[in-house]
Design a protein around this motif. Structure first.
Motif, PDB file in Angstrom:
ATOM      1  N   UNK A   1       0.837  -1.204   0.000  1.00  0.00           N
ATOM      2  CA  UNK A   1       0.000   0.000   0.000  1.00  0.00           C
ATOM      3  C   UNK A   1       0.870   1.251   0.000  1.00  0.00           C
ATOM      4  N   UNK A   2       1.871   1.280   0.876  1.00  0.00           N
ATOM      5  CA  UNK A   2       2.771   2.434   0.932  1.00  0.00           C
ATOM      6  C   UNK A   2       3.465   2.641  -0.415  1.00  0.00           C
ATOM      7  N   UNK A   3       3.917   1.545  -1.018  1.00  0.00           N
ATOM      8  CA  UNK A   3       4.580   1.635  -2.317  1.00  0.00           C
ATOM      9  C   UNK A   3       3.629   2.171  -3.385  1.00  0.00           C
ATOM     10  N   UNK A   4       2.374   1.720  -3.355  1.00  0.00           N
ATOM     11  CA  UNK A   4       1.391   2.187  -4.328  1.00  0.00           C
ATOM     12  C   UNK A   4       1.138   3.678  -4.218  1.00  0.00           C
ATOM     13  N   UNK A   5       1.080   4.185  -2.991  1.00  0.00           N
ATOM     14  CA  UNK A   5       0.877   5.622  -2.781  1.00  0.00           C
ATOM     15  C   UNK A   5       2.064   6.408  -3.326  1.00  0.00           C
ATOM     16  N   UNK A   6       3.282   5.925  -3.055  1.00  0.00           N
ATOM     17  CA  UNK A   6       4.485   6.590  -3.573  1.00  0.00           C
ATOM     18  C   UNK A   6       4.479   6.621  -5.097  1.00  0.00           C
ATOM     19  N   UNK A   7       4.094   5.516  -5.712  1.00  0.00           N
ATOM     20  CA  UNK A   7       4.080   5.446  -7.171  1.00  0.00           C
ATOM     21  C   UNK A   7       3.122   6.472  -7.763  1.00  0.00           C
ATOM     22  N   UNK A   8       1.924   6.575  -7.187  1.00  0.00           N
ATOM     23  CA  UNK A   8       0.946   7.520  -7.701  1.00  0.00           C
ATOM     24  C   UNK A   8       1.356   8.966  -7.415  1.00  0.00           C
ATOM     25  N   UNK A   9       2.041   9.174  -6.300  1.00  0.00           N
ATOM     26  CA  UNK A   9       2.517  10.517  -5.973  1.00  0.00           C
ATOM     27  C   UNK A   9       3.483  11.030  -7.037  1.00  0.00           C
TER      28      UNK A   9
END
Length: 254
Positions: free
Chosen positions: A38-46
């Motif tokens: 989840x944390x990685x997904x947020x970083x990617x979209x950021x």
């Protein structure tokens, strides 16, 4: 991203709206691997230039999130493992905090513990009447230490203390809205989703630089959270090994 034995995660972007959708068969609880994803997904979209705003949501129509995966809490054998597990929640909170986009939450049902912390970190929250909240950590001898800063920032120390101390009591969605945890509450998901996507579609057309600057100003004073949440994760990782906590966790073993 797709389903694994530790739950499912889907990260997508369409028409400027990025979505992070997580799921787990046990009321959308969060094992360590799913927390990391989840944390990685947020970083990617950021970092994605095509994404203007980010939606966090969970699968199904019942629970939004049951918090930490109890089987993993029970399996923790030392302080290093404990800290690493609780850093999963810290990393999500910090990912939302440092994200260059607004992060909006869709809360269709109940949230417990770390799930409440994720909601508290989001910049704007839509919920249904079924979205009761509870912090059960102190009842098993841990305490909501990692998520406390984000909740105290959002709803104040008094309301955070009320949730934390009365650990077996559910507070309803209107309590959460009154305290500022939820921005809007709806009778059902159909009504919620209508308003939710109206806002997301508007935000997708706004000046991204202006939104990023506003987000940064709203989060002013939290620059030390990388260190703070790591300290809180270490504390939680120590407490989970205590005799009292281990005894309490055994009650949840099947």
């Amino acid at each position: 991203m797709a389903t694994t034995k530790n739950g499912s995660l889907y990260v997508t972007t369409a028409n400027g709206i990025g979505s992070v959708t997580f799921g787990h068969p046990l009321s959308n609880s969060l094992p360590g691997e799913l927390l990391q994803r989840i944390a990685k997904g947020i970083h990617e979209l950021s970092e994605d230039k095509n994404t203007k705003v980010i939606l966090i949501q969970s699968e199904g129509e019942k629970a939004f999130c049951a918090g930490a995966a109890l089987n993993e809490l029970i399996a923790i054998e030392n302080e290093t493992q404990g800290e690493a597990f609780f850093m999963g929640f810290a990393n999500i909170i910090n990912a939302i905090r440092t994200c260059s986009k607004f992060v909006v939450a869709r809360v269709q049902g109940k949230a417990v513990g770390g799930g409440v912390g994720i909601i508290g970190a989001c910049d704007y929250v839509f919920a249904t009447e079924n979205a009761s909240v509870k912090l059960s950590e102190i009842s098993i001898g841990i305490g909501p230490f990692v998520i406390e800063p984000t909740l105290s920032r959002k709803i104040g120390v008094a309301a955070t203390g009320q949730l934390s101390i009365d650990a077996t009591h559910w507070q309803n969605a209107y309590w959460a809205k009154d305290k500022g945890l939820f921005a809007q509450v709806f009778e059902n998901t159909k009504e919620m989703d209508k308003s939710l996507y109206e806002l997301l579609e508007k935000l997708a057309t706004y000046n991204p630089n202006a939104m990023s600057a506003l987000k940064e100003s709203l989060w002013k004073g939290t620059e030390h959270w990388d260190t703070l949440l790591k300290e809180r994760a270490k504390l939680s990782g120590t407490l989970v090994l205590s005799q009292e906590t281990q005894k309490a966790l055994q009650k949840f073993k099947k």
